[in-house]
Design a protein around this motif. Structure first.
Motif, PDB file in Angstrom:
ATOM      1  N   TRP A   1       0.840  -1.198   0.000  1.00  0.00           N
ATOM      2  CA  TRP A   1       0.000   0.000   0.000  1.00  0.00           C
ATOM      3  C   TRP A   1       0.879   1.254   0.000  1.00  0.00           C
ATOM      4  CZ3 TRP A   1      -4.822  -0.159   3.703  1.00  0.00           C
ATOM      5  CH2 TRP A   1      -5.779   0.763   3.279  1.00  0.00           C
TER       6      TRP A   1
ATOM      7  N   VAL B   1      -8.971  -0.299  12.613  1.00  0.00           N
ATOM      8  CA  VAL B   1     -10.113   0.413  12.033  1.00  0.00           C
ATOM      9  C   VAL B   1      -9.702   1.645  11.207  1.00  0.00           C
ATOM     10  CG1 VAL B   1     -12.206   1.725  12.599  1.00  0.00           C
ATOM     11  CG2 VAL B   1     -11.747  -0.477  13.719  1.00  0.00           C
TER      12      VAL B   1
ATOM     13  N   LEU C   1      -7.578   2.096   9.089  1.00  0.00           N
ATOM     14  CA  LEU C   1      -7.193   1.768   7.721  1.00  0.00           C
ATOM     15  C   LEU C   1      -8.347   1.976   6.743  1.00  0.00           C
ATOM     16  CD1 LEU C   1      -5.006  -1.447   8.206  1.00  0.00           C
ATOM     17  CD2 LEU C   1      -4.233   0.862   7.666  1.00  0.00           C
ATOM     18  N   PHE C   2      -9.567   1.972   7.239  1.00  0.00           N
ATOM     19  CA  PHE C   2     -10.721   2.219   6.370  1.00  0.00           C
ATOM     20  C   PHE C   2     -10.728   3.645   5.815  1.00  0.00           C
ATOM     21  CE2 PHE C   2     -12.811  -1.164   9.129  1.00  0.00           C
ATOM     22  CZ  PHE C   2     -12.694  -2.154   8.166  1.00  0.00           C
ATOM     23  N   PHE C   3      -9.959   4.529   6.435  1.00  0.00           N
ATOM     24  CA  PHE C   3     -10.006   5.937   6.055  1.00  0.00           C
ATOM     25  C   PHE C   3      -8.795   6.385   5.217  1.00  0.00           C
ATOM     26  CE2 PHE C   3     -12.279   5.327  10.055  1.00  0.00           C
ATOM     27  CZ  PHE C   3     -13.543   5.790   9.698  1.00  0.00           C
TER      28      PHE C   3
ATOM     29  N   GLN D   1      -7.038   7.131   1.961  1.00  0.00           N
ATOM     30  CA  GLN D   1      -7.571   7.445   0.633  1.00  0.00           C
ATOM     31  C   GLN D   1      -6.518   7.924  -0.363  1.00  0.00           C
ATOM     32  OE1 GLN D   1     -10.729  10.275   1.270  1.00  0.00           O
ATOM     33  NE2 GLN D   1     -12.162   8.698   1.995  1.00  0.00           N
TER      34      GLN D   1
ATOM     35  N   SER E   1      -2.827  10.332   3.298  1.00  0.00           N
ATOM     36  CA  SER E   1      -3.211   9.456   4.417  1.00  0.00           C
ATOM     37  C   SER E   1      -2.098   8.500   4.822  1.00  0.00           C
ATOM     38  CB  SER E   1      -4.459   8.647   4.033  1.00  0.00           C
ATOM     39  OG  SER E   1      -5.528   9.470   3.671  1.00  0.00           O
TER      40      SER E   1
ATOM     41  N   TYR F   1      -5.816  -6.658  -2.111  1.00  0.00           N
ATOM     42  CA  TYR F   1      -5.464  -5.241  -2.174  1.00  0.00           C
ATOM     43  C   TYR F   1      -5.532  -4.727  -3.612  1.00  0.00           C
ATOM     44  CZ  TYR F   1      -2.620  -1.081  -2.430  1.00  0.00           C
ATOM     45  OH  TYR F   1      -2.174   0.189  -2.721  1.00  0.00           O
TER      46      TYR F   1
ATOM     47  N   TRP G   1      -8.995  -1.683   2.362  1.00  0.00           N
ATOM     48  CA  TRP G   1     -10.055  -1.714   3.386  1.00  0.00           C
ATOM     49  C   TRP G   1     -10.557  -3.138   3.624  1.00  0.00           C
ATOM     50  CZ3 TRP G   1     -14.831  -3.732   2.427  1.00  0.00           C
ATOM     51  CH2 TRP G   1     -15.205  -3.898   1.085  1.00  0.00           C
TER      52      TRP G   1
ATOM     53  N   ALA H   1      -8.079  -5.074   5.740  1.00  0.00           N
ATOM     54  CA  ALA H   1      -8.230  -4.675   7.138  1.00  0.00           C
ATOM     55  C   ALA H   1      -9.446  -5.342   7.768  1.00  0.00           C
ATOM     56  CB  ALA H   1      -8.345  -3.156   7.239  1.00  0.00           C
ATOM     57  N   ALA H   2     -10.550  -5.416   7.028  1.00  0.00           N
ATOM     58  CA  ALA H   2     -11.781  -6.011   7.567  1.00  0.00           C
ATOM     59  C   ALA H   2     -11.581  -7.485   7.902  1.00  0.00           C
ATOM     60  CB  ALA H   2     -12.919  -5.836   6.557  1.00  0.00           C
TER      61      ALA H   2
END
Length: 405
Positions: free
Chosen positions: A34, A87, A89-91, A93, A97, A158, A164, A167-168
């Motif tokens: 990433w 959590v 990691l969902f943000f 973009q 970030s 990925y 995201w 991460a989930a």
């Protein structure tokens, strides 16, 4: 290994840990990829791993906290916290970030220390001493075997969907692990509060490691090897990019080769430990890893796969040998502090080497750096082998009738 898997308590713990290891196996490489995608920098991708390892500087303090609680409830909480720190990691973009990935990596590294310290102590409680190599070997077989598919699946998810989803899946894995530990029935006495100053209590793990000749030699030898092993976190991206002329997700394909070796190493690690002793087994594993690193100095795909398989074989042998020695030679009340202190003494040099490797990869040919790594680690293995007689006597083998308990 069959004997320890016949134990219902270990089977339940094992099943829960498998779910968390699945999440971990797809997450770690995906985070580095990433960063590579966001920055196009091999060095910054390697820094992702550095962010995970850096919290080891706090490991003795974390170990002191671990030893102040019963293992089972602490491990439940630690797994839930680990799920929570993923959590953000969902943000993520875009490049702006990037700091979120590094922050999550650091928080994950800190929670990983707590989970490891509590888990080492819990295994010592529920597994008899003579089966400790088998318990550690079973966990390492799964952990290393997941390299067969975990990094590749993580890189694939990925690339196809995004970070995201990786991460989930990891969050779900740690939540399942917490549930499995919660279902365990373990009799634990409440730890006694130390009567010494808290700083003295924090340092008790280090003092124990230094006072035991076998532990002192093994920690020193593994730490020496780790002083350069962190180079590989950045070098592997240069190897794939400059040597093989492939895209960053191909690192996941190479990790699969390491998983093949790791799976085989995990399957035989308990046998190697019983035959050679814990210190000698760790030495043999380090030398195997050194041979694997040396092969990467010549960028040929078949040689890369073979070398990473050899390195992968050595890794679980080192871990099982060291973990078993630590559990056998450490009182239960000190297990958290001794385990995290050992992690700090080993991961500290590794963190330094990751940082140095991230800087050197841009100015020094990665092939030369792989050769330097191999020579240094081979010397560390020889140093450990010279102290193989220091391992304490092992417990007797489990009678066949006891396997069903």
């Amino acid at each position: 290994m069959k004997a320890v898997l016949r134990r219902p308590d270990f089977r339940l713990l094992f099943a829960g840990l498998v779910t968390s290891m699945i999440g971990e196996s797809i997450l770690l490489l995906a985070m580095a990829i990433w960063v590579k995608d966001l920055t196009s920098s091999n060095g910054l991708a390697g820094v992702t791993i550095l962010a995970m390892v850096a919290p080891m500087a706090l490991a003795p303090l974390v170990g002191w906290v671990v030893d102040r609680f019963r293992r089972r409830p602490f491990l439940i909480a630690a797994n839930l916290v680990t799920a929570g720190v993923l959590v953000p990691l969902f943000f993520v973009q875009g490049r702006g970030s990037l700091w979120l990935i590094y922050a999550v990596a650091a928080a994950y590294g800190l929670s990983y220390i707590a989970v490891g310290g509590a888990l080492t102590g819990l295994i010592k409680i529920i597994v008899p001493e003579e089966l400790l190599p088998d318990a550690n070997g079973a966990l390492q077989t799964v952990r290393q075997g997941l390299r067969l598919i975990g990094p590749l699946v993580g890189a694939g998810i990925y690339s196809a969907v995004g970070g995201w989803l990786v991460a989930a899946i990891a969050i779900l894995g740690f939540a399942c692990a917490a549930s499995a530990v919660a279902a365990l029935r373990v009799r634990e006495d409440r730890p006694e509060r130390g009567e010494l100053h808290w700083l003295t209590e924090v340092g008790a793990g280090v003092r124990h490691l230094v006072s035991q000749p076998a532990l002192r030699r093994t920690v020193a030898g593994v730490a020496l090897a780790c002083l350069l092993v962190g180079f590989s976190e950045s070098l592997i991206f240069a190897y794939v990019d400059d040597g093989l002329h492939r895209t960053p997700p191909f690192v996941g394909v190479l990790s699969t080769a390491q998983g093949v070796g790791g799976l085989l190493g995990g399957l035989v690690a308990a046998r190697v430990v019983r035959r050679l002793g814990e210190v000698a087994a760790a030495a043999a594993g380090i030398i195997a890893f050194a041979l694997g690193c040396g092969s990467l100095a010549y960028p040929q795909l078949w040689l890369g796969f073979a070398g990473l398989a050899v390195a992968g074989f050595g890794l679980p042998v080192v871990i099982v040998g060291f973990s078993t020695l630590l559990q056998r030679a450490t009182p239960a009340a000190l297990m958290g502090r001794a385990s995290t202190a050992a992690d700090a003494l080993i991961s500290g040099p590794q963190a330094i080497s990751i940082a140095v490797g991230a800087a050197l990869v841009s100015v020094v040919d990665y092939r030369l750096l792989f050769l330097v790594m191999a020579a240094w680690m081979a010397l560390a293995g020889v140093y450990l082998w010279a102290g193989r007689s220091l391992a304490p006597p092992r417990a007797a083998a489990v009678p066949a009738a006891a396997d069903s308990t």
